[in-house]
Design an enzyme around this catalytic site. Structure first.
Site: not given
Ligand code: ADP
Ligand code: MG
Length: 314
Positions: A134, A215
């Site tokens: 990420k 998320k």
């Protein structure tokens, strides 16, 4: 103090995840005025759903916000550098504050919104820890990147193609799920799991780790843990598409998990953007959730009970 407000009735419990552009505005440079305007717009749609009788729990992303904090740290080398878990917690407060204020202003009742700083447990043996994927924070030149005290990777072309990369492990439990559930049961309105939650490992005690939890994945887990009937992921497109960006692109409207999984397996959805949303929706519905939807904020209500957006039901 002491007001014993009635719960919002027994409306359907819905987790609504707000994506980056619903918090920042579309173009940038994302001044605080732009952020407030975007959040006020999102708040209007959320309040529309509340007025329609839904009990809404809000989650949200934090990519650009946490990126800016990392950049601020880099530019202030004389102050102590804070680890990523602490920065994620900071963005939960920052975004939660702006959301609370906008929502309270839009829905003037005695029940105010509350933000819960939320920790999310990850497994220290998650293979993601061996393979940081990420990208977060500022872009660096090759020389700069080599000097950094953390792992960087070339993620794009141009002069500054390097970025810090961190692991994105799967969330396994929401630490504050019971507390969130109790707030919801009392009729309180909750903002939580911001930025996917603060990633922690539980080895005897809880300890923050340098990672970022997706998320959409955290929102799916939260929805399951608090027994929500629906999960709605709000983003900057009105549907998930097949052949996205091609002349023959086609929006997915009502879709069952089997069909959606076939599109997923064929690679129809962008890595790190639409794919995690589709995966979250599939997992939610396959585990017994009634409805998972992906759409733009203007369609929130119709996504829940009408015909807007990509609606996944079994
Ligand atoms: P958010 O910040 O709301 O989480 P993302 O940018 O991560 O949003 O994901 C939304 C983006 O996913 C869209 O703007 C679009 O460019 C991209 N995307 C990739 N594949 C698809 C697809 N198949 N259908 C629709 N959007 C897609
Ligand atoms: Mg985004």
């Amino acid at each position: 103090m002491g007001i014993n407000h009635a719960p919002d009735g027994d409306g359907e419990l819905v987790v609504v995840a707000l994506g980056g552009n619903t918090l920042l505005g579309e173009h940038g440079p994302w001044t605080i005025d732009e952020q407030r305007a975007a959040i006020e717009e999102a708040a209007r749609h959320v309040v529309g759903a509340i007025r329609a009788g839904y009990r809404v729990v809000l989650t949200h992303g934090n990519g650009p916000q946490v990126g800016n904090l990392l950049l601020q740290q880099e530019n202030a080398p004389d102050t102590p550098q804070l680890p990523l878990d602490v920065l994620v917690a900071e963005t939960q407060a920052q975004i939660g504050y702006l959301l609370q204020q906008a929502l309270d202003n839009e829905l003037a009742t005695e029940t105010d919104f509350v933000t819960v700083v939320t920790q999310v447990v990850v497994d220290p043996s998650d293979p993601a820890f061996e393979r940081p994927t990420k990208p977060v924070g500022p872009f660096y030149t090759e020389a700069d990147a080599r000097e950094r005290p953390f792992e960087t990777r070339r993620v794009t072309s141009g002069d500054r193609p390097y970025r810090r990369v961190v692991p994105s492990p799967a969330p396994t439990a929401i630490v504050e799920a019971d507390e969130i559930q109790r707030l919801v049961d009392r009729g309180d309105r909750v903002v939580c799991a911001g930025g996917g939650g603060v990633p922690v490992i539980r080895e005897g005690c809880l300890r923050g780790v340098e990672a970022v939890v997706d998320k959409d994945s955290a929102s799916r887990l939260l929805a399951a843990e608090i027994g929500a009937t629906s999960l709605v992921i709000l983003t900057d497109v009105d549907h998930a598409y097949v052949n996205y960006g091609e002349p023959d692109e086609r929006p997915l409207r009502e879709v069952d998990p089997d069909e959606l999984r076939r599109h997923l397996d064929r690679g129809e959805f962008g890595e790190g953007s639409m794919r995690p949303k589709v995966e979250a929706c599939l997992r939610f519905v396959e585990a017994g959730g009634e409805l998972a939807a992906i759409t733009a904020p203007t369609n929130l209500e119709d996504g829940l009970c009408g015909e807007a957006g990509t609606r996944v039901t079994d």
